[in-house]
Design an enzyme around this catalytic site. Structure first.
Site, PDB file in Angstrom:
ATOM      1  N   THR A  80       0.970  -0.899   0.094  1.00  0.00           N
ATOM      2  CA  THR A  80       0.294   0.085  -0.400  1.00  0.00           C
ATOM      3  C   THR A  80       0.908   1.038  -0.384  1.00  0.00           C
ATOM      4  O   THR A  80       0.655   2.325  -0.280  1.00  0.00           O
ATOM      5  CB  THR A  80      -1.035  -0.031   1.315  1.00  0.00           C
ATOM      6  OG1 THR A  80      -2.295  -1.240   1.335  1.00  0.00           O
ATOM      7  CG2 THR A  80      -1.583   1.346   0.919  1.00  0.00           C
ATOM      8  N   THR A 119       1.883  -4.201   4.393  1.00  0.00           N
ATOM      9  CA  THR A 119       1.516  -4.549   5.627  1.00  0.00           C
ATOM     10  C   THR A 119       1.472  -6.124   6.223  1.00  0.00           C
ATOM     11  O   THR A 119       1.098  -6.677   7.331  1.00  0.00           O
ATOM     12  CB  THR A 119       0.921  -3.685   6.399  1.00  0.00           C
ATOM     13  OG1 THR A 119      -0.680  -4.308   5.669  1.00  0.00           O
ATOM     14  CG2 THR A 119       1.807  -2.294   6.540  1.00  0.00           C
TER      15      THR A 119
HETATM   16  N1  ASP Z   1      -2.365  -6.259   0.756  1.00  0.00           N
HETATM   17  C1  ASP Z   1      -1.670  -4.848   1.151  1.00  0.00           C
HETATM   18  C2  ASP Z   1      -0.020  -5.422   0.803  1.00  0.00           C
HETATM   19  O1  ASP Z   1      -0.150  -6.045   1.805  1.00  0.00           O
HETATM   20  C3  ASP Z   1      -1.919  -4.250   2.324  1.00  0.00           C
HETATM   21  C4  ASP Z   1      -0.663  -2.825   2.928  1.00  0.00           C
HETATM   22  O2  ASP Z   1      -0.171  -2.817   2.631  1.00  0.00           O
HETATM   23  O3  ASP Z   1      -1.569  -2.209   3.480  1.00  0.00           O
HETATM   24  O4  ASP Z   1       0.546  -4.950   0.311  1.00  0.00           O
END
Ligand code: ASP
Length: 330
Positions: A15, A96
């Site tokens: 993200t 995340t």
């Molecule tokens: N789905 C995303 C990832 O893990 C979520 C994020 O980065 O917050 O790449």
């Protein structure tokens, strides 16, 4: 600016480099859509902290990371650390969703020569109040602090610095989603100023050389009525080990006992872990691990225990040595 350390950024997606068509949209975006250059352009202040170099190792949503890619990243970073013109520190940008898995894998494997800081964001780069630029700036500031090298790979999120083994994603959309349950952060930042306490030096449990592939280990969930067929399916698939994400303090359902005996007799390593976020599973508490030949995850989450078991099995560790890994990695 002369005299500044060089910090190398390894981008993997997530993200933090996500983009949506509207700045108000914090849900309908594509993770890893932008290159790391776009994110760096948002933090010109970084030039006051360090000379930056960067590379785009992956460009993906971290839900799709594979264990082979943890190995690839570890090898790439180990090489960066040991080359003649090694940077003073490394920052890894990541999604995340599985940040805690990649960070824990790297914490178990990488030498502790220079700071390695992972960071991420909950709001895409295109959103109002995106948390990515400040997280990246704080991660770069942390990576310039040589004293952090001894602590192994660390995570920066929302003004806090966490040890890899202490972090989990605690919320599905809040900006301060990454953190611990019982553990306190190692340090806190005000802007780009980190207050860092003395760090105890330790070495990784699994230094290089690493195998080309990691053995297959599955996580099986414990829940009311969970069928023992889950275990037999895993045995039939030829996995080398199982982590049981059990209820409570690693409570094994009675109905699973015969299947667990079958799994042990086929040579599978079995770890009792818990789906409860804090407290962990103590060896021989609530279950006779010694008698049943099972292992206890201690303070590791099921997904951390899976990583430790994969590395331990690949290294050919004995049952006792595997238990020591869980005891000392948490
Ligand atoms: N789905 C995303 C990832 O893990 C979520 C994020 O980065 O917050 O790449």
């Amino acid at each position: 600016m002369p005299g500044l350390p060089r910090i190398h950024i390894v981008a993997t997606g997530g993200t933090i480099t996500g983009a949506a068509t509207s700045a108000a949209d914090t849900a309908g975006y594509r993770a890893g859509a932008l290159g790391i250059e776009a994110l760096l352009a948002a933090i010109p202040e970084a030039a006051q902290l360090a000379h930056l170099s960067h590379e785009q190792a992956f460009k993906r949503d971290s839900k799709d990371f594979l264990p082979g890619e943890w190995l690839q990243l570890a090898k790439q970073i180990e090489q960066l650390m040991t080359q003649d013109d090694a940077p003073a520190g490394i920052v890894i940008t990541h999604g995340t969703d599985t940040l805690e898995e990649t960070a824990f894998f790297l914490a178990l494997t990488l030498p502790r020569r220079i700071p390695v800081i992972l960071t991420a964001a909950m709001r895409p780069a295109s959103a109002h109040s995106s948390d990515g630029p400040m997280n990246l700036l704080q991660a770069i500031a942390a990576a310039t602090r040589q004293a952090l090298a001894a602590a192994g790979p660390l995570i920066v999120a929302a003004n806090r610095l966490w040890r890899a083994c202490d972090v989990t994603k605690r919320h599905t959309h809040a900006p301060d989603a990454l953190g611990g349950f019982e553990a306190a952060p190692l340090a806190t930042a005000h802007g780009t100023h980190w207050r860092i306490p003395p760090i105890l030096a330790t070495q990784p449990l699994f230094p290089a050389p690493w195998p080309d592939r990691l053995p297959e280990v599955w996580i099986l969930p414990g829940y009311a009525g969970a069928p023992a067929e889950l275990i037999d399916t895993a045995i039939a698939s030829g996995v080398r080990g199982l982590v049981l994400a059990l209820t409570g303090h690693g409570s094994v359902p009675e109905a699973w006992l015969p299947a667990l005996v079958r799994a042990r007799s086929q040579g599978l390593a079995i770890v009792r872990a818990t789906r409860v976020p804090a407290g962990g599973v103590t060896p021989d508490a609530n279950f006779n691990d010694t008698l049943q030949g099972t292992l206890a995850s201690c303070g590791l989450s099921p997904w951390q225990a899976r990583i430790a078991l994969m590395l331990g099995l690949a290294a050919g560790l004995s049952h006792e040595a595997l238990q020591n890994v869980f005891t000392s990695a948490s």
